[in-house]
Design a protein around this motif. Structure first.
Motif: not given
Ligand SMILES: Cc1cc2nc3c(=O)[nH]c(=O)nc-3n(C[C@H](O)[C@H](O)[C@H](O)COP(=O)(O)OP(=O)(O)OC[C@H]3O[C@@H](n4cnc5c(N)ncnc54)[C@H](O)[C@@H]3O)c2cc1C
Length: 347
Positions: A6-18, A27-32, A187-192, A325-328
């Motif tokens: 997973n690529l997670i874009v945004g490390a506010g509450l949404a991105g960090v919880w994701m 599952k592995t991820f890169v957080l930007l 996957n990519v998850v946008f949490c911007q 949790k619902m999204l994962s």
């Protein structure tokens, strides 16, 4: 080329919880994220509170969100060896006899009784509360910057965090994966948050962002460990230091503190707070609120493996654990997205 799930874009509450949810799924991820002290999550007071007391309503989906909220954050406190979630009850100041009578009967109703206790006493000498207050159970606050920084500093290998801007032009979309810089992702998850419109993959989704401001005040008086609230909240953060807020405006959506907001907040506080105080700081940020005030999550129309988690408005602390949790589960365990929060309603 290094592969991640997973690529997670945004490390506010949404991105960090994701990110944490992906860790739980192995599952592995890169957080930007390009860290900015004025992002909504870093400006927020961090209060969680299941009641919309003025409107005499329980907040959206409260029965699912609040009873396990503290334990969700506490799980991360244990993992990160850091204390950032505080159970301080929010105390809504009852204004008059009519409101007191209303609450006396409302507090018996099934949908309120889990969250509300009416107290016929004053909060403190310095807080005008002659008609008592409502003790709001399952409430408290999270020191969000401390939580985010602790998480980011302890991301376990092979997962990665980069303090950098995501550029949508550099995301290469293939049939079954994404390529970004030297990495490939399933996957990519946008949490911007409000950055949603600067990304061509999400810019078709409209938010209704709301600016808000918060003051830090210092007062010689120690009132209590509760968080009194009516019009504004008074959140004790350390010895004689409090955060006070917030207001809502929908124009001039920048991160600049204003004199108008300062006066509005002080005026509301002085309606019930009697002790002298000094304003020592003021911050402003923009809440990523949606048009219908519901979170926004699920699969985007641009690619079957592109997802979004956004629209937390003024409830990021309570929404992020549950909806990440619902999204994962949707991505990995055939879980469903509730229709009311599904991004499909906007695309
Ligand atoms: C004044 C104020 C008071 C608030 N008080 C509370 C409160 O008491 N309780 C509560 O629950 N909520 C509160 N909120 C709301 C809360 O802050 C939000 O609901 C929540 O922080 C939203 O989290 P988010 O991760 O979706 O968005 P954000 O916090 O905005 O995070 C999005 C992240 O994405 C990053 N990003 C965006 N675009 C890019 C890009 N191109 N490249 C790299 N990174 C990018 C940003 O840097 C940011 O870090 C308040 C908000 C404000 C403004």
């Amino acid at each position: 080329m290094q592969k991640f799930d997973n690529l997670i874009v945004g490390a506010g509450l949404a991105g960090v919880w994701m990110a944490f949810r992906f860790m739980q799924e192995n599952k592995t991820f890169v957080l930007l994220d390009l860290k900015d002290e004025n992002n909504s999550s870093r400006v927020a007071a961090g209060i969680y509170n299941p009641l919309l007391a003025k409107r005499q309503k329980v907040s959206y989906n409260a029965k699912n969100l609040y009873p396990n909220l503290y334990s969700s954050y506490h799980e991360l406190e244990v993992l990160l060896h850091q204390k950032f979630c505080h159970r301080h009850q929010v105390a809504y100041i009852i204004e008059n006899l009519r409101e007191l009578n209303d609450w006396a009967s409302l507090s018996e109703a099934e949908w309120f009784s889990d969250f509300v206790m009416v107290k016929n006493e004053r909060i403190a000498d310095q807080v005008i509360s002659d008609f008592g207050y409502i003790d709001i159970l399952d409430s408290g606050w999270v020191d969000i910057p401390l939580f985010l920084d602790s998480f980011i500093a302890n991301i376990p290998s092979p997962n990665l965090f980069f303090n950098q801007m995501f550029d949508d032009n550099n995301l290469i979309v293939n049939n079954d994966n994404f390529q970004y810089n030297d990495f490939t992702f399933k996957n990519v998850v946008f949490c911007q948050g409000t950055g949603i419109d600067q990304n061509k993959f999400t810019s078709n989704i409209r938010l209704k962002p709301a600016k808000g401001e918060i003051l830090t005040i210092e007062s010689e008086e120690h009132i209590s460990d509760m968080i009194p609230q009516n019009g504004v909240f008074l959140l004790p953060i350390s010895n004689n230091k409090y955060r006070v807020g917030s207001n809502f405006t929908w124009n001039k959506l920048d991160n600049l503190p204003t004199e108008e907001a300062k006066l509005e907040i002080i005026q509301k506080l002085c309606k019930w707070y009697k002790a002298p105080f000094e304003v020592t700081n003021q911050v402003a940020g923009v809440r990523p609120s949606s048009l219908d005030r519901r979170p926004i999550l699920g699969r985007l129309d641009c690619h079957p493996n592109a997802f979004i988690l956004n629209g937390f408005g003024s409830k990021g602390v309570s929404h992020a654990p549950y909806y990440s949790k619902m999204l994962s589960r949707f991505i990995y365990d055939n879980g469903m997205i509730d229709e009311e929060v599904d991004v499909k309603r906007f695309i």
